[in-house]
Design a protein around this motif. Structure first.
Motif, PDB file in Angstrom:
ATOM      1  N   UNK A 172       0.843  -1.203   0.000  1.00 43.43           N
ATOM      2  CA  UNK A 172       0.000   0.000   0.000  1.00 43.43           C
ATOM      3  C   UNK A 172       0.875   1.249   0.000  1.00 43.43           C
ATOM      4  N   UNK A 176       1.056   3.974  -3.206  1.00 42.57           N
ATOM      5  CA  UNK A 176       0.543   5.338  -3.031  1.00 42.57           C
ATOM      6  C   UNK A 176       1.670   6.353  -2.813  1.00 42.57           C
ATOM      7  N   UNK A 180       1.302  10.436  -2.510  1.00 43.90           N
ATOM      8  CA  UNK A 180       1.407  10.938  -1.136  1.00 43.90           C
ATOM      9  C   UNK A 180       2.589  11.905  -1.015  1.00 43.90           C
ATOM     10  N   UNK A 183       1.807  15.300  -2.538  1.00 42.27           N
ATOM     11  CA  UNK A 183       0.900  16.056  -1.666  1.00 42.27           C
ATOM     12  C   UNK A 183       1.642  16.577  -0.436  1.00 42.27           C
TER      13      UNK A 183
ATOM     14  N   UNK B  96      -0.008   4.634  10.467  1.00 43.60           N
ATOM     15  CA  UNK B  96       0.671   5.527   9.528  1.00 43.60           C
ATOM     16  C   UNK B  96      -0.300   6.647   9.150  1.00 43.60           C
ATOM     17  N   UNK B  99       0.422   9.281   6.174  1.00 47.74           N
ATOM     18  CA  UNK B  99       0.303   8.681   4.845  1.00 47.74           C
ATOM     19  C   UNK B  99      -1.154   8.355   4.518  1.00 47.74           C
ATOM     20  N   UNK B 100      -1.863   7.814   5.503  1.00 49.14           N
ATOM     21  CA  UNK B 100      -3.270   7.466   5.269  1.00 49.14           C
ATOM     22  C   UNK B 100      -4.083   8.733   4.988  1.00 49.14           C
ATOM     23  N   UNK B 102      -3.010  11.670   3.750  1.00 50.30           N
ATOM     24  CA  UNK B 102      -2.691  12.229   2.425  1.00 50.30           C
ATOM     25  C   UNK B 102      -3.272  11.348   1.312  1.00 50.30           C
TER      26      UNK B 102
END
Lengths: 299, 131
Positions: A172, A176, A180, A183, B96, B99-100, B102
């Motif tokens: 994951x 991402x 991420x 951003x 996290x 990260x989660x 964003x």
């Protein structure tokens, strides 16, 4: 080379007896080898380091450890002796072809003695090789056993669950990451962190090194075994050792036949020498015709 | 009195050394948990003005993002079956957080509330009553 015996006939008989003993010993060699555990040794241990090593390095490590061992040195010495004996046999064979008379008999005798010595040396070499292969097989089995025990311990349900979760988390994160990161950088009022900067720089260097490792010609050997698990590769090495032991058995049978041939040759030579000796010592029996001449000619 | 003060100073120095040693042995997982706890404490601190909170959260967010990456990339944690490691990989969104957040285009605090089962809809639907 052994010294020449003074009387070929008697010496030939003694020699024949010793050859018969040799051939019996060669035939019984595998049984004797089990009982005889003395002599030069090699005692490698299935250490943690060996268990952790990749199989191709494990083999190299065992070979190098063996080369430095007492047994390895003894085997190399015996191989040198075998080569020298082979050379002596070839020289003697050439000399026999050129000689005749008693010298030829002496040389034939010596040839047989050298053949016997060659078989003895070969027998010793086989013994050392057997010890080497058996020890290597035992170590590999111990390594495989430890590996199996560790992997059994590794797959406890709780650990398997954790490994699955870690794998999912990393997947994951990787999938991402680009989004991420973008951003994060755009949202941050400060500069990119030192960790992020250094990590990206180091990753680029590591990638270059990985490419170089993959392109290295020595890496091809490792790639050949890539499809196999570590346990599979160690099992294959154990099977190779088994095959080597079976070949050793076969070679020992061949040595047994060689010893038998030498014994028969010696028997033949002894009888030949004996017959020649009897022929030379016995006085010639006068024929009746010669006696008649004596009787007729006298007054 | 002076002697007592000296004893106290020596004790305090020992404690400081012990604390420093404890901090030195903390791994990436422990550091992440500590940083996350500080971040949540900042987010939930009622005494902070919104501007101050925002500034503190932004600084903590960058540090927390780095620590999250360190933990996620740490190969030595693979299969290490300890309570701390098990806990950190139990719930990605909760462990996290940055990260989660964003990834989901949400605020860090919202992700945390969501994971704790506190959504805006839940809060709005709640009724005041006597138990």
């Amino acid at each position: 080379m052994t010294s020449l015996p003074s009387c070929p006939w008697r010496a030939g008989r003694r020699f024949l007896a010793s050859l018969l003993v040799t051939s019996a010993l060669v035939a019984a060699a595998p049984a004797a080898s089990l009982a005889q555990a003395v002599g030069p040794s090699w005692q490698p241990q299935a250490s943690e380091r060996l268990v952790k090593l990749p199989p191709q390095y494990l083999k190299k490590s065992l070979d190098s450890d063996f080369a430095d061992s007492e047994l390895g040195v003894a085997l190399r010495d015996t191989e040198t002796k075998v080569r020298l004996k082979m050379q002596t046999l070839a020289d003697l064979q050439g000399a026999i072809e050129r000689a005749d008379g008693e010298v030829r008999t002496e040389l034939r005798h010596q040839f047989l003695a050298e053949k016997k010595a060659f078989i003895d040396t070969m027998n010793g070499k086989q013994e050392l090789r057997r010890k080497h292969v058996k020890t290597r097989k035992q170590v590999l089995e111990a390594v495989l056993d430890r590996l199996n025990r560790e992997s059994r311990a590794d797959v406890s349900p709780a650990r398997a669950q954790l490994v699955e979760k870690q794998k999912a988390a990393r997947q994951r994160f990787e999938s991402t990451f680009a989004d991420v990161d973008l951003k994060l950088v755009s949202a941050m009022t400060t500069h990119e962190s030192r960790y992020a900067r250094e990590y990206a720089k180091n990753m680029a260097s590591i990638q270059q090194l990985v490419d170089a490792v993959n392109a290295h010609p020595m890496n091809r050997n490792a790639e050949e075994d890539e499809g196999l698990s570590r346990a599979d590769q160690i099992r294959r090495m154990i099977a190779d050792s088994e095959a080597e032991l079976a070949l050793l058995e076969q070679e020992e049978r061949a040595l047994g036949y060689m010893a038998k041939l030498v014994a028969l040759d010696a028997q033949g030579l002894a009888e030949e020498v004996e017959a020649a000796s009897i022929g030379r010592d016995a006085p010639e029996t006068p024929s009746l015709e010669a006696a008649v001449k004596v009787f007729v000619g006298s007054n | 009195m002076q002697l007592r003060l000296k004893h106290f100073a020596a004790g305090a120095a020992l404690l400081a050394v012990a604390a420093a040693a404890a901090a030195a042995t903390a791994g990436p997982v422990e550091n992440l948990e500590r940083e996350r706890a500080i971040m949540l404490a900042t987010l939930l601190d009622p005494n902070l003005a919104p501007g101050d909170r925002q500034a503190k959260v932004e600084t903590a967010k960058a540090r927390l993002a780095d620590l999250e990456r360190i933990v996620l990339r740490d190969s030595s944690l693979a299969g290490r079956n300890t309570p701390a490691v098990r806990r950190v990989f139990e719930n990605y969104d909760l462990s996290f957080l940055v990260h989660a957040a964003l990834e989901k285009n949400m605020a860090v605090v919202d992700v945390w509330f969501e994971q704790m089962g506190l959504t805006s809809a839940n809060v709005l639907a709640a009724r005041k009553g006597r138990k």
